[in-house]
Each structure stands twice: as structure tokens, then as C-alpha cells.
Scaffold this active site. Structure first.
Site, mmCIF file in Angstrom:
data_model
loop_
_atom_site.group_PDB
_atom_site.id
_atom_site.type_symbol
_atom_site.label_atom_id
_atom_site.label_comp_id
_atom_site.label_asym_id
_atom_site.label_seq_id
_atom_site.Cartn_x
_atom_site.Cartn_y
_atom_site.Cartn_z
ATOM 1 N N CYS A 55 0.837 -1.199 0.000
ATOM 2 C CA CYS A 55 0.000 0.000 0.000
ATOM 3 C C CYS A 55 0.876 1.254 0.000
ATOM 4 C CB CYS A 55 -0.921 -0.034 1.222
ATOM 5 S SG CYS A 55 -2.169 1.265 1.242
ATOM 6 N N CYS A 56 1.883 1.294 0.882
ATOM 7 C CA CYS A 56 2.791 2.451 0.923
ATOM 8 C C CYS A 56 3.569 2.594 -0.384
ATOM 9 C CB CYS A 56 3.778 2.306 2.076
ATOM 10 S SG CYS A 56 3.137 2.752 3.688
ATOM 11 N N CYS A 138 -1.209 8.463 7.401
ATOM 12 C CA CYS A 138 -2.564 8.173 6.924
ATOM 13 C C CYS A 138 -3.446 7.726 8.089
ATOM 14 C CB CYS A 138 -2.519 7.051 5.895
ATOM 15 S SG CYS A 138 -1.563 7.432 4.423
ATOM 16 N N CYS A 141 -3.557 4.077 9.514
ATOM 17 C CA CYS A 141 -2.301 3.546 10.060
ATOM 18 C C CYS A 141 -1.708 4.450 11.135
ATOM 19 C CB CYS A 141 -1.289 3.377 8.934
ATOM 20 S SG CYS A 141 -1.895 2.358 7.598
ATOM 21 N N CYS A 164 7.609 3.944 5.835
ATOM 22 C CA CYS A 164 6.752 3.759 4.656
ATOM 23 C C CYS A 164 7.560 3.445 3.406
ATOM 24 C CB CYS A 164 5.904 5.003 4.428
ATOM 25 S SG CYS A 164 6.869 6.490 4.129
HETATM 26 S S1 SF4 Z 1 0.403 4.658 5.639
HETATM 27 FE FE1 SF4 Z 1 -1.232 3.077 5.551
HETATM 28 S S2 SF4 Z 1 -2.894 3.884 4.247
HETATM 29 FE FE2 SF4 Z 1 -1.048 5.178 3.961
HETATM 30 S S3 SF4 Z 1 -0.079 4.374 2.151
HETATM 31 FE FE3 SF4 Z 1 0.896 3.331 3.903
HETATM 32 S S4 SF4 Z 1 -0.299 1.456 4.343
HETATM 33 FE FE4 SF4 Z 1 -1.487 2.770 2.902
#
Ligand code: SF4
Length: 168
Positions: A55-56, A138, A141, A164
Site C-alpha cells: 500500500c505504501c 494516513c 495507520c 513507509c
Molecule cells: S500509511 Fe497506511 S494507508 Fe497510507 S499508504 Fe501506507 S499502508 Fe497505505
């Protein structure tokens, strides 16, 4: 100034970005992922729960890399005192992942220096920082910082993940 707009930011963070853009002598560039959140979740589900590293990568690292592509150097706000993984962060170093110079002007600053600079110069800050969040990422998280823990301890709580990928 590049703002990595993951689509998962707190409203307070978006408001801080907009206020900074409106009141400071800066130009904010929004770096957005290829897919909006609705399409992303329809394709991948809630990746922040199942695979936060991916996701990151998709929502932070790739958009930032694209925004930085025309430049030979970039600056980051990381500090050594934030967490154990950042204690060796150089003020000026080579970002081998991107092939660019990375400057971290605040690397040696501690929390007290940051707080007194903010107070002395009336710096605009994310209001969540005075609501128990030592570090703001975010919303899925980020939790309030546990008592006595380092400032980034509320990030990815429950995962071993601490970064991240932007600053590695
Ligand atoms: S901090 Fe969480 S929601 Fe944001 S990009 Fe990374 S995994 Fe995705």
C-alpha cells in the site's frame, strides 16, 4: 513542496496543507497515486490491513518518486530523535534508491528545538500534534502515541513496519 496525497489523510492534514499553500511563499505540488481510493480498494481491498508495505509503495513511494524525477536533490524533514531507525540519518547524504542527494536539515534537531522554533516563529502545524499524535500519517495507520513511547510509535500499530519506504 511535494505533498504525497495518498487519499487516506486526516482532514486536519489536508487543512494544514491548504493553509500552508495559502499563507506561505511556497508552491505545493500534490503527488497522487495512479488510482483514487475507491478504485484502489475495489481492486486491492483494504491493502493497509493486508499488505501495508505494498500500500505504501503504491500510494506513497511511487507518486513521490515520480514527482522527484526531474530533480537531482531533495529535502526531507526526518530527524534522528524520532525513532531508533533514524538515529544515523545524515544531514546530507546519498539516496541510492533514487540516485539523488538527500538533504535532511532537521536531522540533528531534538523535540525541544522543534517546539521552541515553532513557538518563536508561529509556524503552522497540524492540529493533531497537540491532540496526542506524535507523528501523523494516513488515518488507517496512525494512532495516538502511546505514553512514554517514541513519537512514531503510533504508526502502523500492530505491525512490525516502522517506515513507509520514502526515507529508507
Ligand atoms: S500509511 Fe497506511 S494507508 Fe497510507 S499508504 Fe501506507 S499502508 Fe497505505
Amino acid at each position: 513542496v511535494v505533498f504525497v496525497d495518498t487519499g487516506y489523510h486526516f482532514a486536519e492534514t489536508i487543512g494544514t496543507r491548504d493553509a500552508a499553500d495559502a499563507t506561505l511563499a511556497i508552491h505545493v505540488v500534490n503527488a497522487s497515486p495512479a488510482m483514487p481510493v475507491s478504485e484502489f480498494e475495489a481492486t486491492h481491498g483494504k491493502l493497509y490491513e493486508t499488505n501495508p508495505d505494498l500500500c505504501c509503495a503504491l500510494r506513497k513511494v511511487i507518486p513521490l518518486n515520480e514527482a522527484l524525477a526531474p530533480y537531482e536533490a531533495w529535502a526531507s524533514g526526518i530527524r534522528r530523535s524520532e525513532t531508533r531507525t533514524r538515529v544515523m540519518s545524515p544531514v546530507v547524504g546519498w539516496d541510492s534508491a533514487r540516485g539523488k542527494v538527500r538533504v535532511s536539515p532537521l536531522a540533528r534537531w531534538n523535540d525541544q528545538q522543534i517546539d521552541s522554533y515553532i513557538a518563536r516563529h508561529s509556524i503552522l502545524v497540524n492540529p493533531l500534534l497537540s491532540d496526542g499524535y506524535g507523528s501523523v500519517g494516513c488515518w488507517p495507520c496512525t494512532r495516538r502515541t502511546p505514553q512514554g513511547a517514541d513519537s512514531r510509535a503510533g504508526r502502523w500499530l500492530g505491525f512490525t513496519k516502522t517506515e513507509c519506504g520514502i526515507n529508507e
